[in-house]
Scaffold this motif. Structure first.
Motif, mmCIF file in Angstrom:
data_model
loop_
_atom_site.group_PDB
_atom_site.id
_atom_site.type_symbol
_atom_site.label_atom_id
_atom_site.label_comp_id
_atom_site.label_asym_id
_atom_site.label_seq_id
_atom_site.Cartn_x
_atom_site.Cartn_y
_atom_site.Cartn_z
ATOM 1 N N PRO A 205 0.832 -1.190 -0.054
ATOM 2 C CA PRO A 205 0.261 0.032 0.069
ATOM 3 C C PRO A 205 0.927 1.282 0.170
ATOM 4 O O PRO A 205 0.689 2.336 -0.539
ATOM 5 C CB PRO A 205 -0.842 -0.212 1.221
ATOM 6 C CG PRO A 205 -0.900 -1.535 1.535
ATOM 7 C CD PRO A 205 0.409 -2.056 1.186
ATOM 8 N N GLY B 78 -3.146 8.562 -7.090
ATOM 9 C CA GLY B 78 -4.208 7.804 -6.359
ATOM 10 C C GLY B 78 -5.596 8.527 -5.994
ATOM 11 O O GLY B 78 -6.742 8.157 -5.676
ATOM 12 N N LYS B 84 -7.106 6.003 -8.729
ATOM 13 C CA LYS B 84 -7.670 4.863 -7.709
ATOM 14 C C LYS B 84 -7.891 3.546 -7.957
ATOM 15 O O LYS B 84 -7.352 2.477 -7.401
ATOM 16 C CB LYS B 84 -8.807 5.608 -7.014
ATOM 17 C CG LYS B 84 -9.562 5.053 -5.896
ATOM 18 C CD LYS B 84 -9.024 4.961 -4.507
ATOM 19 C CE LYS B 84 -9.820 4.675 -3.554
ATOM 20 N NZ LYS B 84 -10.058 3.146 -3.449
ATOM 21 N N ARG B 85 -8.554 3.446 -9.243
ATOM 22 C CA ARG B 85 -8.990 2.055 -9.701
ATOM 23 C C ARG B 85 -7.662 1.359 -9.896
ATOM 24 O O ARG B 85 -7.343 0.064 -9.733
ATOM 25 C CB ARG B 85 -9.639 2.125 -11.113
ATOM 26 C CG ARG B 85 -11.154 2.453 -10.709
ATOM 27 C CD ARG B 85 -12.115 1.970 -12.027
ATOM 28 N NE ARG B 85 -11.090 2.144 -13.370
ATOM 29 C CZ ARG B 85 -11.792 3.209 -13.993
ATOM 30 N NH1 ARG B 85 -12.337 4.106 -13.500
ATOM 31 N NH2 ARG B 85 -11.163 3.322 -15.271
ATOM 32 N N THR B 87 -4.598 1.758 -8.794
ATOM 33 C CA THR B 87 -3.814 1.394 -7.384
ATOM 34 C C THR B 87 -4.275 0.338 -6.559
ATOM 35 O O THR B 87 -3.789 -0.536 -6.016
ATOM 36 C CB THR B 87 -3.320 2.534 -6.620
ATOM 37 O OG1 THR B 87 -4.609 3.226 -6.192
ATOM 38 C CG2 THR B 87 -2.536 3.461 -6.926
ATOM 39 N N ASP B 88 -5.809 0.228 -6.669
ATOM 40 C CA ASP B 88 -6.568 -0.937 -6.153
ATOM 41 C C ASP B 88 -6.300 -1.987 -6.741
ATOM 42 O O ASP B 88 -6.258 -3.151 -6.173
ATOM 43 C CB ASP B 88 -8.106 -0.372 -6.092
ATOM 44 C CG ASP B 88 -8.610 0.432 -5.223
ATOM 45 O OD1 ASP B 88 -7.565 1.048 -4.172
ATOM 46 O OD2 ASP B 88 -9.693 0.927 -5.333
ATOM 47 N N LEU B 91 -2.821 -3.398 -5.896
ATOM 48 C CA LEU B 91 -2.954 -4.264 -4.517
ATOM 49 C C LEU B 91 -3.552 -5.441 -4.508
ATOM 50 O O LEU B 91 -3.272 -6.461 -3.690
ATOM 51 C CB LEU B 91 -3.509 -3.212 -3.449
ATOM 52 C CG LEU B 91 -2.530 -2.070 -3.135
ATOM 53 C CD1 LEU B 91 -3.362 -0.936 -2.219
ATOM 54 C CD2 LEU B 91 -1.235 -2.254 -2.697
ATOM 55 N N LYS B 92 -4.693 -5.509 -5.020
ATOM 56 C CA LYS B 92 -5.429 -6.911 -5.193
ATOM 57 C C LYS B 92 -4.877 -8.010 -5.828
ATOM 58 O O LYS B 92 -4.682 -9.093 -5.190
ATOM 59 C CB LYS B 92 -6.742 -6.580 -5.779
ATOM 60 C CG LYS B 92 -7.584 -7.761 -5.963
ATOM 61 C CD LYS B 92 -9.212 -7.335 -6.422
ATOM 62 C CE LYS B 92 -10.046 -8.396 -5.906
ATOM 63 N NZ LYS B 92 -11.251 -8.305 -6.714
ATOM 64 N N ALA B 148 -8.311 -3.076 -13.627
ATOM 65 C CA ALA B 148 -8.690 -1.625 -13.422
ATOM 66 C C ALA B 148 -9.522 -1.227 -14.643
ATOM 67 O O ALA B 148 -10.533 -0.554 -14.318
ATOM 68 C CB ALA B 148 -7.410 -0.801 -13.485
#
Lengths: 740, 152
Positions: A205, B78, B84-85, B87-88, B91-92, B148
């Motif tokens: 993160p 982000g 945001k999509r 970086t999400d 991470l996923k 994404a």
């Protein structure tokens, strides 16, 4: 462990390396447990139960990650081991990177894929012992027997209904005597809630937000910036430089000649010793850009030293001349290969060569150092801080105990950061200017002052009997070193497979002495040797008219057979990965024209991998990789499947870059390439799908940084042979040779 | 020279030489360390930022050429819907190994999706091919971009 022993262990230079690993592996961690203590000797923070575990009143658990994180995932994986046995929820866990702290932590290094085998049991024991005192504290408070208490999610529970969070028990638990680590009972693996669960990297993160985690990101108050300009010719030194002019440039704080100190890698016997401080010119400025820009105005008169005539052509010609003669040193001989070749039903002979390679970590070498007023503090991406401390202390004339090393995240390492040359440079410069200094190497510095993967030239003669069994293997190769001492990672393990399985076999070498620095690159030695051996085995399979996998299984022989010098080698585990990959790839299926499947396997760093590549070769020689399949056996448990698959795929992709892209050459004693346009990792366009399967076997878990890398290179070149009938015997692959 | 640059929506003043690459202005004058030095020659993409929405290798972009351009870095991406999509998704799938190149990868991916919300495999490869990942996380990068894009 002494740094020199550690280095040998990781770098894998000596013929005895596998035996040494075997001792460690055979001990099943017992040897290692002795290194671990609960670390109460040193002042601990509030809430700390030992050097690894701190629990706050709100039940937040902070675990220490003791080893350097270089992208291999240990900052997540090692604390997972503690958390599992501590019986906490992963979401309540914070992780802190440890400084180099040999009083509290042992084995603080990243290398040899050793983090898992060395820590799998001891860190679980640490977790279990910590849980033990927390349970004991609860039992005493409640006046019940500890055996009646259970734990889950960071809480102790008793059958009576009483329960307490660990955070409420820490003070009492800290006063209790920790149990003997070897005596603590570990969980039944079927009860694991953390080990074996795909877990995202603890820093991920932060990484996607660009957080300053790497060595190059370090900021220290009052810090200056430095570049260090070394002689482009290996073994050279500075005669003079226009320092007065440089000092007048904007923002330049200082510029000076560093004469060099300690054991220069070039002067050490065979080039195997640790590096000292190389000679060069330090430029210190108020910004890195100004320091770097000043180099454009720098005029240096170098003494180019004794190796200025060395070049890739010189090495190749010397190797050619040496291979025309008997090897200078035959260090393994079984039976009588020369006689067996004479009586063999069929003989083949082949030559193989592979180039020098650079590590080219994406984060260039860098270090921030503050050596002044009795302070000696370092922030660095290092794989081996213990060796750094020794090097720094010896070179700067300070005591080892006064050297503080903060281990930062590394932007890739691959063996490069086992050498700490950039750290001693930063320390020296800081000591001279009396201020904290951040030294950053330019990419050009990084490519041109590496400890390169050594090149090599091999000549092998093989003999088959009438049934197609290998009866002779006569192997001569030219490498680097002096006398009977290989340069770092330039050796060939006398136990290299298939030694021990062929009645008449010899390994002999002749060594070239040079000033080019050499060192460990991911899967040292195996990253080249596995290509040579698995290619020649494929040649023998075709000469025998056999299917390469059937042939490989036949050479493997009885699953119990062990080659000399590689005690931990298990033929059964090779068989396991070979049969798995055969199924995965649909071996034997019909393929389009100019398309082929190639197979290879390797055993290295305690792991087993068999890989198949499907490659298509166009008429113009362009190689397209359709798919890679990898079957890997690293024991009974994958700790973090999320990281494990990533490591395996990355290893395969790294190997493909060796095969397709990378080559370092030398001219006039210096490196020709200087940036990624001359030496590039694989790009996205080149990357095929890589399907990974882990074969679980009933052995102690071992590491994944290296084992999946070596076999993909011969799997690819064997696939090219299957597609075209053309044998690649020189790396990187030259498409022109495959045209037509 | 004195410059005022608009970075992640804020005007920030710095005093640097005219020829200082934006990379070093961000890193050392503004202490935004997420834009990373890899090659200094526009060969690796680790230093990618957005200048007026376009992906640019900041190691080759002198500060004097920036004018009033709007600069977005990995520290700010982000906060955009596309960023945001991405970086999400990153991470996923947990794309990262060492993570050093990933800021540049994310910036390139965000620029791609801004221009082409549903990229094909070929579109992804064309946009991302110059972005080197020494750890070899390309398969996950590709997967994350697709993930994404699905969320758009």
């Amino acid at each position: 462990m002494l740094p020199s022993e550690l280095k040998k262990r990781i770098a894998g230079l000596k013929p005895s390396r596998r035996a040494f690993l075997a001792v460690s592996a055979a001990a099943g961690g017992a040897l290692v447990v002795g290194y671990y203590t609960l670390g109460r000797g040193k002042a601990l923070k509030d809430g700390a139960l030992n050097a690894f575990v701190t629990i706050a009143p709100d039940n937040t658990v902070t675990l220490v990650a003791k080893n350097p994180e270089i992208g291999q995932g240990v900052k997540t994986m090692l604390p997972m081991l503690i958390a599992e046995e501590l019986d906490v929820d992963w979401r309540q866990v914070n992780i802190e990177q440890a400084d180099f702290d040999p009083e509290n932590f042992k084995g603080q290094y990243a290398g040899g894929s050793m983090a898992t085998p060395e820590n799998y049991t001891p860190l679980r024991q640490i977790g279990a012992a910590t849980r033990f005192v927390l349970v004991q504290a609860a039992a005493e408070q409640w006046g019940v027997s500890a055996s009646e208490c259970t734990t889950a999610s960071g809480m102790v529970h008793h059958a009576s209904g009483k329960s307490a969070p660990y955070g409420a028990l820490v003070k009492a638990a800290a006063k209790l005597k920790a149990p003997d680590l070897k005596a603590v009972k570990l969980k039944d693996p079927t009860r694991y809630t953390i080990i074996g669960k795909p877990t995202i990297g603890i820093d991920s993160p932060k990484l996607v937000r660009g957080a300053p985690l790497f060595g190059i990101d370090v900021e220290v108050p009052g810090m200056l910036y430095a570049v260090f300009h070394k002689c482009p010719v290996f073994g050279g030194s500075v005669k003079s430089a226009n320092l007065d002019e440089i000092k007048k440039l904007p923002g330049i704080k200082d510029a000076f000649i560093v004469a060099g100190a300690g054991a220069h890698v070039f002067e050490a016997e065979g080039g195997t010793a640790s590096t000292g401080l190389q000679p060069g010119i330090a430029i210190v400025a108020d910004s890195w850009w100004r320091a770097q820009k000043a180099r454009d105005s720098l005029k240096v008169v170098w003494d180019e030293g004794p190796y200025a005539h060395h070049s890739s052509e010189f090495f190749a010609q010397t190797a050619d001349a040496l291979l025309a003669k008997d090897p200078a040193w035959v260090y393994r001989k079984d039976g009588d290969p020369a006689a067996a070749l004479k009586t063999a039903a069929k003989t083949i002979e082949a030559r193989y060569d592979y180039p020098f390679l650079a590590h080219a970590t994406l984060e260039p070498q860098n270090c921030t150092a503050h050596v002044a007023d009795g302070k000696c503090e370092f922030w660095a991406p290092t794989q081996l801080p213990e060796a750094a401390r020794g090097l720094i202390a010896g070179t700067l004339g300070v005591k080892e105990k006064d050297v503080v090393i903060h281990i930062t995240r590394s932007g890739g390492a691959f063996g490069r950061r086992l050498m700490n040359d950039y750290m001693v440079e930063a320390g020296w410069i800081s000591q001279q200017v009396g201020a904290p200094v951040k030294l950053i190497w330019s990419r050009e510095d990084d490519v041109q002052h590496d400890f390169y993967r050594p090149a090599g030239w091999h000549k092998i003669k093989g003999g088959l009997d009438a049934e197609g069994k290998i009866v002779a293997w006569q192997h001569a190769f030219v490498s680097f070193g002096k006398g009977h001492e290989f340069a770092s990672c330039a050796g060939l393990d006398p136990g290299s497979y298939p030694a021990g399985r062929i009645p008449n076999l010899s390994f002999g070498t002749s060594l070239i002495q040079t000033g080019v620095p050499m060192g460990p690159l991911r899967a040292p030695s195996e990253n080249a040797m596995v290509w040579v051996f698995q290619s020649f085995l494929d040649e023998l399979a075709h000469a025998a008219g056999k299917d390469p996998i059937d042939f490989a299984i036949a050479v493997l022989g009885k699953p119990e057979t062990k080659p000399l010098g590689a005690e931990v080698f298990s033929a059964a585990r090779v068989l396991g990965v070979l049969t798995k990959v055969r199924t995965m790839c649909g071996w034997g299926r019909k393929l389009p024209a100019r398309t082929g499947l190639g197979v290879a396997f390797s055993f290295c760093h305690l792991g087993y991998a068999a890989e198949v590549v499907e490659a298509a070769v166009a008429k113009d020689g362009t190689v397209t990789l359709n798919q890679v399949w990898a079957a890997i056996d690293v024991g009974r448990q994958i700790v973090n499947p999320m990281g494990a698959e990533n490591q395996a795929q990355g290893s395969v992709i790294d190997g493909l870059a060796h095969a397709l892209n990378e080559k370092i050459t030398f001219a006039n004693g210096r490196t020709v390439q200087s940036n990624f346009d001359g030496h590039s990792p694989l790009t996205m366009r080149q990357v095929p799908p890589v399907e990974v399967a882990f074969v679980l076997s009933d052995h102690e878990p071992s590491g994944l940084g290296e084992p999946a890398m070596p076999p993909v290179i011969p799997a690819l070149t064997n696939a090219i042979f299957a597609a075209t009938g053309k044998r690649v015997r020189s790396l990187p692959i030259d498409p022109a040779m495959l045209a037509g | 020279m004195h410059y005022t640059l608009n970075v992640n929506g804020q005007d920030r003043s710095v005093d640097v030489d005219d020829d200082t690459p934006l990379l070093w202005v961000l890193r050392d004058a503004m202490n935004l360390k997420g834009t990373r030095y890899g090659c200094g020659a526009g060969l690796c993409g680790a230093c990618t930022v957005h200048i007026d929405g376009q992906p640019v290798q900041s190691c080759r972009m002198p500060v004097s050429s920036l004018g009033t351009s709007k600069i977005v870095t990995i520290e700010g991406i982000g906060d955009t819907p596309i960023g945001k999509r991405i970086t999400d998704a990153w991470l996923k799938i947990d794309v990262m190994q060492c993570g050093y190149c990933q800021g540049g990868q994310i910036m390139a991916a965000a620029a791609l999706l801004a221009q082409n919300p549903k990229p094909s495999d070929d579109d992804i490869v064309t946009a991302m091919d110059g972005h080197l990942c020494r750890c070899g996380t390309y398969l996950r990068i590709k997967q994350a971009i697709k993930l994404a894009a699905e969320g758009s």
